[in-house]
Design a protein around this motif. Sequence first.
Motif, PDB file in Angstrom:
ATOM      1  N   ASN A  22       0.813  -1.221   0.000  1.00 29.62           N
ATOM      2  CA  ASN A  22       0.000   0.000   0.000  1.00 29.62           C
ATOM      3  C   ASN A  22       0.847   1.272   0.000  1.00 29.62           C
ATOM      4  OD1 ASN A  22      -2.569   1.081  -0.159  1.00 29.62           O
ATOM      5  ND2 ASN A  22      -2.744   1.382   2.034  1.00 29.62           N
ATOM      6  N   ASN A  23       2.018   1.208  -0.638  1.00 30.45           N
ATOM      7  CA  ASN A  23       2.926   2.348  -0.651  1.00 30.45           C
ATOM      8  C   ASN A  23       2.805   3.083  -1.984  1.00 30.45           C
ATOM      9  OD1 ASN A  23       5.288   4.037  -0.813  1.00 30.45           O
ATOM     10  ND2 ASN A  23       6.154   2.836   0.859  1.00 30.45           N
ATOM     11  N   LYS A  24       2.234   4.264  -1.951  1.00 26.22           N
ATOM     12  CA  LYS A  24       2.018   5.048  -3.170  1.00 26.22           C
ATOM     13  C   LYS A  24       3.341   5.401  -3.838  1.00 26.22           C
ATOM     14  CE  LYS A  24      -0.321   9.207  -4.888  1.00 26.22           C
ATOM     15  NZ  LYS A  24      -1.139  10.390  -4.533  1.00 26.22           N
ATOM     16  N   LYS A  25       4.368   5.609  -3.051  1.00 26.78           N
ATOM     17  CA  LYS A  25       5.670   5.986  -3.609  1.00 26.78           C
ATOM     18  C   LYS A  25       6.244   4.866  -4.476  1.00 26.78           C
ATOM     19  CE  LYS A  25       6.413   8.881   0.428  1.00 26.78           C
ATOM     20  NZ  LYS A  25       7.166   9.128   1.675  1.00 26.78           N
ATOM     21  N   TYR A  26       6.069   3.648  -4.037  1.00 21.34           N
ATOM     22  CA  TYR A  26       6.525   2.495  -4.818  1.00 21.34           C
ATOM     23  C   TYR A  26       5.762   2.411  -6.135  1.00 21.34           C
ATOM     24  CZ  TYR A  26       6.888  -2.453  -6.163  1.00 21.34           C
ATOM     25  OH  TYR A  26       7.056  -3.630  -6.853  1.00 21.34           O
ATOM     26  N   SER A  27       4.451   2.602  -6.074  1.00 22.76           N
ATOM     27  CA  SER A  27       3.618   2.524  -7.285  1.00 22.76           C
ATOM     28  C   SER A  27       3.964   3.644  -8.264  1.00 22.76           C
ATOM     29  CB  SER A  27       2.141   2.596  -6.902  1.00 22.76           C
ATOM     30  OG  SER A  27       1.780   1.521  -6.061  1.00 22.76           O
ATOM     31  N   LEU A  28       4.157   4.851  -7.751  1.00 18.10           N
ATOM     32  CA  LEU A  28       4.513   5.968  -8.628  1.00 18.10           C
ATOM     33  C   LEU A  28       5.870   5.744  -9.285  1.00 18.10           C
ATOM     34  CD1 LEU A  28       3.331   9.059  -6.546  1.00 18.10           C
ATOM     35  CD2 LEU A  28       2.418   8.301  -8.743  1.00 18.10           C
TER      36      LEU A  28
END
Length: 367
Positions: free
Chosen positions: A111-117
Motif C-alpha cells: 500500500n505504498n504510493k511511492k513504490y507505485s509511482l
Amino acid sequence: MILTVAFYTFVVFAGIQITYYLLFSSFLFKQKKRKHKTDQVPVSVIVFAKNSAAKLQENLPFILAQDYPVFEIVIINNDSIDDTLEVIDTFKKKHTQIKIVNVANNEAFWNNKKYSLTLGIKASKYDHLVFTDANSKPISEHWISEMSKNFTIKRTIFLGYEKYRNEKSFTNLLIRFENLIQAMKCFSFARYGSPFMAFGNNLAYKKSAFFKVNGYINHIKIRHGVEDLFIRDAATKKNSSFIVSEDSFIETDAPKSFNTWFQDLKIKNSLIKHYKFKHRFLLHFFTITKAIFYLLAIVLLFFYPWETIVLVMLTYFLIQFLVIGLSAKKLKETQLIFFLPLLEISLLLIQISIFSANLISKHIHWK
C-alpha cells in the motif's frame, strides 16, 4: 507594567502577522519571462488510481481531451479491488496513448504510493512528466500545455494548483479556505526560491529531477508526504517554479466529512517534522504568533483602551483581507472572502486542537 508589555507584544505580533501576509502576496505578481523555453515537448501524464472505477469514467475523458500534440497517459492501478482495471481496459481499447501499470500487492511496499509511482515513472515513455489523480480533472483543455510550457534545461520542477469542488456546507468552506492558505504559502515560498510543498494532483517535473535524488528512496518508509518530501529533496531555487494560470488548475473532490478532513490535517501536520528546519520554523511561527495575537487581543480589550486595540486589529484585518482577497480572486475562490474572519478563527482553533491532540498522543506513547 504588565499591561504595557502585553500591549507592545500584541503590536509586535500583529506586525509579524502583517509581514507574513505581505510575503504571501508575492506569488500574485508576474514572474519574469523565462528565455529559452522548450517547444511543446512530448509529455507523460501519470495518473494514480486506487479503487477509482467511477471517478476514472468521470474524469479520464477530460485528460484525453487535452489540446496537446504528443502525450501519453500512464495509469497506475494500485492493487484496486473494484472495477478500476476493467474501466482502464475499456478506455485503452479506444485510445492508444493509454498505458497501464498494474501494481499488485508487494509485501515489502504494501500500500505504498511511492513504490507505485516509481513503477509508473519508470514505465513512462517521455522525459517530461505531469502528475494527477483519478479523483481529479483538469478544468481546461490546455492543462498539459500550461504545466509543461516553461520547462527549460535548468527549470525542471513546476508546482501547480489543485482546487476543491465547491459544495454547500460550512465544512467545505473550511476545507477550501485551508487549501487556499496552503496555496499562498506554497507559491510564495517557491517565489522566494525556497519551495517546501506541492499539490500532488497537479505537479510536473522531468525524470532527471526524479532520478537525481534517487526518487523517493530517502523517505520510502514514510507512508505519506509523497510530493512534499520529494520537493524537500529535489527542489531548489534554480530548478523549480510554479504555475497559477487558470488553465493550469486541477479540480478534485473535497473530503466528504469533517472527520475525514481533520484526519488529513493531522497527517499534514505530522509531516512538518520532516521538512527542512527553516520551513518548520517559519510555518510554526506563523501559527504560534497568530494564536498569541488573538489571545492578547481578547485580554487587552478588557484591560486596555479598546480604541487602540481595535485600531491595531482593523489594520491587521485590512491587510489580511486585501492579500487573501486578491489571492482568492487569482485562484478562483472569491466566495471565501465573505466568511474570512469566521473561517480564520475556526481554522486556528482546529490547528490548536490538532497540536494539543498530538501532544497528548506523544505523552501517552512516552508513558
